[in-house]
Design an enzyme around this catalytic site. Structure first.
Site, PDB file in Angstrom:
ATOM      1  N   CYS A 299     -19.753  -3.384 -29.664  1.00 48.01           N
ATOM      2  CA  CYS A 299     -19.133  -2.069 -29.807  1.00 48.01           C
ATOM      3  C   CYS A 299     -17.976  -1.873 -28.838  1.00 48.01           C
ATOM      4  O   CYS A 299     -17.175  -0.957 -28.998  1.00 48.01           O
ATOM      5  CB  CYS A 299     -20.175  -0.976 -29.598  1.00 48.01           C
ATOM      6  SG  CYS A 299     -21.630  -1.212 -30.623  1.00 48.01           S
TER       7      CYS A 299
ATOM      8  N   HIS B 282     -17.653   5.715 -27.463  1.00 49.65           N
ATOM      9  CA  HIS B 282     -18.223   4.975 -28.589  1.00 49.65           C
ATOM     10  C   HIS B 282     -19.269   5.863 -29.260  1.00 49.65           C
ATOM     11  O   HIS B 282     -20.098   6.481 -28.598  1.00 49.65           O
ATOM     12  CB  HIS B 282     -18.858   3.679 -28.082  1.00 49.65           C
ATOM     13  CG  HIS B 282     -19.727   3.011 -29.091  1.00 49.65           C
ATOM     14  ND1 HIS B 282     -19.308   2.769 -30.389  1.00 49.65           N
ATOM     15  CD2 HIS B 282     -21.005   2.549 -29.018  1.00 49.65           C
ATOM     16  CE1 HIS B 282     -20.288   2.183 -31.054  1.00 49.65           C
ATOM     17  NE2 HIS B 282     -21.328   2.039 -30.247  1.00 49.65           N
TER      18      HIS B 282
ATOM     19  N   ASN C 143     -22.859   4.687 -36.637  1.00 49.19           N
ATOM     20  CA  ASN C 143     -22.379   3.746 -35.623  1.00 49.19           C
ATOM     21  C   ASN C 143     -21.697   2.566 -36.319  1.00 49.19           C
ATOM     22  O   ASN C 143     -22.352   1.706 -36.890  1.00 49.19           O
ATOM     23  CB  ASN C 143     -23.570   3.270 -34.778  1.00 49.19           C
ATOM     24  CG  ASN C 143     -23.152   2.295 -33.686  1.00 49.19           C
ATOM     25  OD1 ASN C 143     -22.013   1.839 -33.639  1.00 49.19           O
ATOM     26  ND2 ASN C 143     -24.085   1.976 -32.807  1.00 49.19           N
TER      27      ASN C 143
END
Ligand code: UT7
Length: 326
Positions: free
Chosen positions: A113, A253, A283
């Protein structure tokens, strides 16, 4: 300061929407659980024939359009992804081929990520060293193809998408004021895809065991994510000599609203200054920050002179933060 400027952004989001209600029909879960524990309401899912490079190529093409450039003007393409098209070559090479380019350097960054922010850091290094003048940095994932759709603890979390930025040498006071990045490989097995690489090549058994899908100790990830994202952001802000009061937009994030909220509180930025797209897209790993940045620009939340703090955490573990003056 690295005189670096983002001159264009773009996204590619599959049109197919998977809602929490849809998931209720697939696994033992509920809209209420997903909303309360994560903040996610729906996510996008790529069609069967669509791979990560398709989304990344679309996003990068749009970012080049936005910058008034053609993909052929790029000197390098960096793709942050954990869901590569193939083990080799890199997804960046597949992207380059889809854009019809011959020549510019193309490589992937495997930082989960944190991949987009790792890519931005590398783009800055390439530009300041004189190795490149214009770099396309992309974060893209097709998480839906590496998720175990029978595992309710992970399948509700992820979504597909890509976001891209075109980065050039900056002028005046704009650029990356400071950044911070790092990793802790002793925690690699907390969040990983066990099979398919040289450690455990694909066999019938690995397929039967769902070993080609995301394996995650969610609680451990949660605790480390909160600390690492806030610590990286605070460290980058100190290096940039700014305080929370100077921040116009905080883009963490987008993994879980609870993680984002705790990180935001630790950094000291008010809630209204945090960009949130998690509820719409879930996500998307390396794609969340460039997608959130693009949507923030479209909503008029980023102006010339705005100060942005971007921070991420992911498998590895990896983390990164950048303070940008737009
Ligand atoms: O991008 C970086 C990668 N990943 C992340 O950032 C994820 C980080 N972790 C998280 O976001 C959270 O840990 C999760 C959302 C994954 C889980 O939330 P949690 O509050 O840590 O829940 P938990 O794992 O402690 O599970 C609580 C309960 C369990 O039931 P019992 O044992 O209390 O009876 C789970 O079995 O919730 C159950 N559960 C579910 N229930 C309904 C787990 N997943 C689900 C689900 N629907 N989808």
């Amino acid at each position: 300061m690295k005189s670096l400027k983002i001159v264009g952004t773009g996204v590619s989001l599959p049109s197919r929407v998977l809602t929490n209600a849809d998931l209720e029909r697939m696994v033992d879960t509920s809209d209420r659980w997903i909303t309360e524990r994560t903040g996610i309401k729906e996510r996008r899912i790529a069609d069967e024939g669509v791979s990560t490079s398709d989304l990344c190529a679309d996003a990068l093409r749009s970012a080049c359009d936005d910058a008034g450039l053609s993909p052929g003007d790029l000197d390098a393409i960096i793709v942050g992804t954990s869901t590569t098209d193939t083990l080799f070559p890199s997804t960046a090479c597949w992207v380059q081929g889809k854009l019809g380019l011959h020549g510019p350097a193309a490589f992937d960054v495997s930082a989960g990520c944190s991949g987009f922010l790792y890519g931005l850091e590398l783009a800055g290094a390439l530009i300041t060293s004189g190795s490149a003048q214009r770099v396309g940095v992309v974060g893209g994932e097709v998480m839906s193809k590496v998720v175990n759709w029978e595992d309710r603890s992970t399948c509700v979390l992820f979504g597909d998408g890509a976001g891209a930025a075109v980065v050039t040498a900056g002028v005046g006071g704009s650029g990356v004021l400071a950044s911070n990045w790092g990793a802790d490989g002793t925690l690699a097995s907390i969040l990983y895809q066990p099979a398919g690489g040289t450690k455990r090549p694909a066999t019938h058994q690995t397929i039967d065991e769902h070993a080609h899908t995301v394996h995650m100790e969610g609680n451990t990830v949660f605790k480390h994510a909160v600390v690492a994202m806030s610590t990286a952001a605070i460290s980058a802000m100190e290096r940039a000599a700014i305080t929370a009061d100077d921040v116009d937009l905080f883009i963490p994030h987008q993994a879980n609203m609870r993680i984002m909220e705790v990180a935001r509180e630790r950094v000291g930025v008010p809630r209204e200054k945090m960009m949130v797209v998690l509820h719409k897209y879930g996500n998307m790993s390396a794609a969340t920050i460039p997608v959130a940045l693009h949507e923030a620009r479209r909503e008029g939340r980023v102006q010339d002179g705005s100060t942005l703090v971007l921070t991420a955490f992911g498998t590895g573990f990896t983390w990164g933060a950048s303070v940008l003056r737009w």
